[in-house]
Write an enzyme that holds these catalytic residues in place. Structure first.
Site, PDB file in Angstrom:
ATOM      1  N   TYR B  94       0.747 -22.507  22.781  1.00 51.02           N
ATOM      2  CA  TYR B  94       1.535 -21.320  22.432  1.00 51.02           C
ATOM      3  C   TYR B  94       2.676 -21.662  21.478  1.00 51.02           C
ATOM      4  O   TYR B  94       2.868 -21.015  20.446  1.00 51.02           O
ATOM      5  CB  TYR B  94       2.081 -20.684  23.720  1.00 51.02           C
ATOM      6  CG  TYR B  94       3.094 -19.593  23.501  1.00 51.02           C
ATOM      7  CD1 TYR B  94       2.707 -18.355  23.016  1.00 51.02           C
ATOM      8  CD2 TYR B  94       4.442 -19.801  23.784  1.00 51.02           C
ATOM      9  CE1 TYR B  94       3.643 -17.341  22.816  1.00 51.02           C
ATOM     10  CE2 TYR B  94       5.372 -18.799  23.588  1.00 51.02           C
ATOM     11  CZ  TYR B  94       4.973 -17.568  23.112  1.00 51.02           C
ATOM     12  OH  TYR B  94       5.894 -16.574  22.915  1.00 51.02           O
ATOM     13  N   ASP B 119      13.238 -21.629  26.804  1.00 53.75           N
ATOM     14  CA  ASP B 119      12.701 -22.894  27.325  1.00 53.75           C
ATOM     15  C   ASP B 119      12.773 -24.019  26.303  1.00 53.75           C
ATOM     16  O   ASP B 119      12.599 -25.189  26.654  1.00 53.75           O
ATOM     17  CB  ASP B 119      11.257 -22.706  27.833  1.00 53.75           C
ATOM     18  CG  ASP B 119      10.331 -22.114  26.784  1.00 53.75           C
ATOM     19  OD1 ASP B 119      10.404 -22.529  25.607  1.00 53.75           O
ATOM     20  OD2 ASP B 119       9.511 -21.243  27.139  1.00 53.75           O
ATOM     21  N   ASP B 170      22.183 -10.774  23.441  1.00 45.82           N
ATOM     22  CA  ASP B 170      21.073  -9.861  23.202  1.00 45.82           C
ATOM     23  C   ASP B 170      20.590  -9.968  21.748  1.00 45.82           C
ATOM     24  O   ASP B 170      21.389  -9.808  20.815  1.00 45.82           O
ATOM     25  CB  ASP B 170      21.566  -8.442  23.500  1.00 45.82           C
ATOM     26  CG  ASP B 170      20.474  -7.418  23.307  1.00 45.82           C
ATOM     27  OD1 ASP B 170      19.339  -7.687  23.726  1.00 45.82           O
ATOM     28  OD2 ASP B 170      20.748  -6.352  22.722  1.00 45.82           O
ATOM     29  N   GLY B 171      19.300 -10.258  21.550  1.00 46.67           N
ATOM     30  CA  GLY B 171      18.737 -10.422  20.217  1.00 46.67           C
ATOM     31  C   GLY B 171      18.873  -9.171  19.371  1.00 46.67           C
ATOM     32  O   GLY B 171      19.160  -9.235  18.166  1.00 46.67           O
ATOM     33  N   ASP B 188      10.226 -15.083  20.467  1.00 49.78           N
ATOM     34  CA  ASP B 188       9.519 -15.688  21.598  1.00 49.78           C
ATOM     35  C   ASP B 188      10.004 -14.983  22.855  1.00 49.78           C
ATOM     36  O   ASP B 188      10.895 -15.455  23.547  1.00 49.78           O
ATOM     37  CB  ASP B 188       9.827 -17.184  21.644  1.00 49.78           C
ATOM     38  CG  ASP B 188       9.217 -17.841  22.869  1.00 49.78           C
ATOM     39  OD1 ASP B 188       8.247 -17.284  23.425  1.00 49.78           O
ATOM     40  OD2 ASP B 188       9.711 -18.916  23.268  1.00 49.78           O
ATOM     41  N   SER B 189       9.411 -13.841  23.128  1.00 48.75           N
ATOM     42  CA  SER B 189       9.898 -13.010  24.226  1.00 48.75           C
ATOM     43  C   SER B 189       8.913 -13.015  25.382  1.00 48.75           C
ATOM     44  O   SER B 189       7.753 -13.380  25.236  1.00 48.75           O
ATOM     45  CB  SER B 189      10.075 -11.573  23.738  1.00 48.75           C
ATOM     46  OG  SER B 189       8.808 -10.974  23.544  1.00 48.75           O
ATOM     47  N   SER B 190       9.388 -12.579  26.532  1.00 50.70           N
ATOM     48  CA  SER B 190       8.491 -12.286  27.638  1.00 50.70           C
ATOM     49  C   SER B 190       7.866 -10.915  27.374  1.00 50.70           C
ATOM     50  O   SER B 190       8.058 -10.322  26.315  1.00 50.70           O
ATOM     51  CB  SER B 190       9.257 -12.346  28.959  1.00 50.70           C
ATOM     52  OG  SER B 190      10.448 -11.593  28.865  1.00 50.70           O
ATOM     53  N   ASP B 191       7.087 -10.417  28.329  1.00 53.83           N
ATOM     54  CA  ASP B 191       6.401  -9.140  28.139  1.00 53.83           C
ATOM     55  C   ASP B 191       7.399  -7.982  28.147  1.00 53.83           C
ATOM     56  O   ASP B 191       8.510  -8.114  28.662  1.00 53.83           O
ATOM     57  CB  ASP B 191       5.371  -8.933  29.258  1.00 53.83           C
ATOM     58  CG  ASP B 191       4.288  -9.988  29.217  1.00 53.83           C
ATOM     59  OD1 ASP B 191       3.925 -10.412  28.107  1.00 53.83           O
ATOM     60  OD2 ASP B 191       3.806 -10.394  30.291  1.00 53.83           O
TER      61      ASP B 191
END
Lengths: 314, 314
Positions: B94, B119, B170-171, B188-191
């Site tokens: 990924y 991460d 906050d992006g 690169d975000s979560s859902d």
């Protein structure tokens, strides 16, 4: 822990399942094998679950545990010895790739042999090729064909086709009596745990080579690059002694362990480049053939391997 | 049913989990969203499990539930709000694809912005490009960075790099104050369930366009073709109004739901063909950069989509 539990089916690795069902934590015996060599546990430490709406069929055949259930979101699901073989929602990706990579790599496939493939999905795809004069299919377990006819009508639609010659028996034995006969042979087997173990050894591939015509092409279920790289490297290595052209492709199949599936594609003719289709498809043809995964660009891209796989196979 | 149960962690779809934890079978509220539109349940009726050796960290941050465990076969695993974000065994696939598709599509990326990516995996890959002068990273949840530093050292190795400018915030807000500044931006975000929901709407992508330089390239986590095709089609469709070049790539990631992950790659310059690397790599360079998934052929092949995806996005 059970495979069917509180409305969910869970596909554990065969070795993990054996540990759970047994009393001890001793070394598992159910591991993937090729040529008698153990290739490690299948996919220890991970599991995939599907929610069950209704169990439609669950019996032991002469060879394996056969389960069909209706899932909540994947349609009907065929499970052999605890391993998902096909779901109605994503089966097309596996069937189209395993069948059309060798079929479209061949300029004019007339005689085709399918070993395994009892659910009928590969047969359905092979019959889309007008050049085909006869498809011979050799499936060891008649119960798989019977449940496919009953519960997987979209996959088993080819079993009544006039071009089909169906044999119920051992593929390994069948091949001994067939030499120089087929343009394409497709091995659609389960994993090398149980009845399919003999289909992952060198002597099986020597029989396949001999059963192919001089310009013949072979396609075999080639496991997952994430989970079975030593087994894949072993298959590729010994096949390089048997076939002049040995290649490996991979694509995504949502409900297989790790979500990817590989395809071992070998040619008997050293000049045959199987990574490029011998016959390309127009958008109209793709639609007419009801292709949902395969197209001519997907064919070529499937042979481009992630670097870690490339390293392992070189 | 619990997410952590009898030595296994199970990743259920957020909507299924809500049903299990709640008392009713009413319509779930936790569904993937974009622009306030509901795009269906995340992956109802299926679940993925990893065997747990030891829970290393489990706390609620200001934004989400943060879990890190040592698995039996996938190394350490980072889980946010019940969803696997990275395992040490397969994270490289990924990180390399999301980072290197835009980075190698750009001839000379000097200024890079990462939104999310707490991460550190994307940062590690971006820093492999010698042309990079400064990497700005904007992660909303400091706890993610802290646990990555402690439990995922192979991923978080870039946090002490002198080229890094790290912002915790906050992006969406960050972008409002940065115009025409970056060669590459990577989301690169979560859902889109929880803190990342605002990163899947049209106004976010308009801010991204404005923050990019004239030849800038954007890469965003693009969900799974098996599970989120309506959401992907929606993202592609509205981005075609924002960017002159909108493309979609996909590759395999073993531990993501369905085993595949997509990447939305957009260019501000209509003449930039992001499907072909602007800089290709030799075998020596691939080794020196410790690339395990990405190479120049993989770059091109990732943009070749299965027919059903092609149909949905055209």
């Amino acid at each position: 822990m059970n495979k069917l539990h509180k409305g969910w089916f869970t596909e554990f690795s065969p070795d993990d399942l054996e540990k759970m069902n047994g009393a001890s934590d001793e070394e598992p015996t159910k591991v993937l094998k090729s040529d008698g060599q153990e290739m490690g546990g299948a996919w220890p430490g991970q599991a995939f679950s599907l929610q069950v709406k209704k169990v439609l069929f669950h019996e032991k055949s002469k060879y394996q545990d056969v389960l069909v259930f209706e899932s909540t979101t994947y349609g009907n699901v065929l499970v052999l010895d605890g391993i998902v073989q096909a779901t109605e929602r994503d089966e097309f990706s596996y069937q189209e790739m395993l069948a059309h990579l060798p079929m479209f790599a061949h300029p004019d496939p007339k005689r085709v042999l399918i070993i395994g493939g009892g659910d009928g999905g590969i047969l359905r795809e092979v019959l889309k090729h007008e050049s085909v004069e006869k498809v011979t299919m050799c499936e060891i377990d008649e119960m798989v064909i019977d449940v496919a006819k009953k519960f997987l009508p979209g996959m088993s639609c080819g079993f009544s086709h006039p071009k089909l010659d169906l044999f119920c028996g051992d593929g390994f034995e069948f091949l001994k009596n067939h030499k120089n006969e087929f343009d394409v042979i497709i091995t659609d087997s389960s994993d090398p745990v149980g009845p399919a173990e003999s289909l992952f050894g060198q002597s099986y591939y020597e029989l396949l080579r001999d059963a192919l015509k001089e310009d013949g092409i072979l396609s075999s279920q080639g496991e997952s690059v994430w989970l079975h790289l030593p087994l894949i490297a072993h298959l590729v290595a010994f096949n390089r002694k048997i076939f002049p052209a040995v290649t490996y492709a991979q694509s995504i199949v949502s409900t297989y362990p790790s979500g990817s599936m590989g395809y071992l594609i070998c040619a008997k003719n050293a000049n045959r480049d199987v990574t490029t289709p011998a016959r390309t498809l127009t958008a109209e043809q793709i639609k007419a053939l009801n292709l949902r995964f395969y197209n001519s660009e997907v064919h070529k891209a499937a042979f481009v391997l992630p670097q870690f796989v490339k390293n392992a196979l070189e």
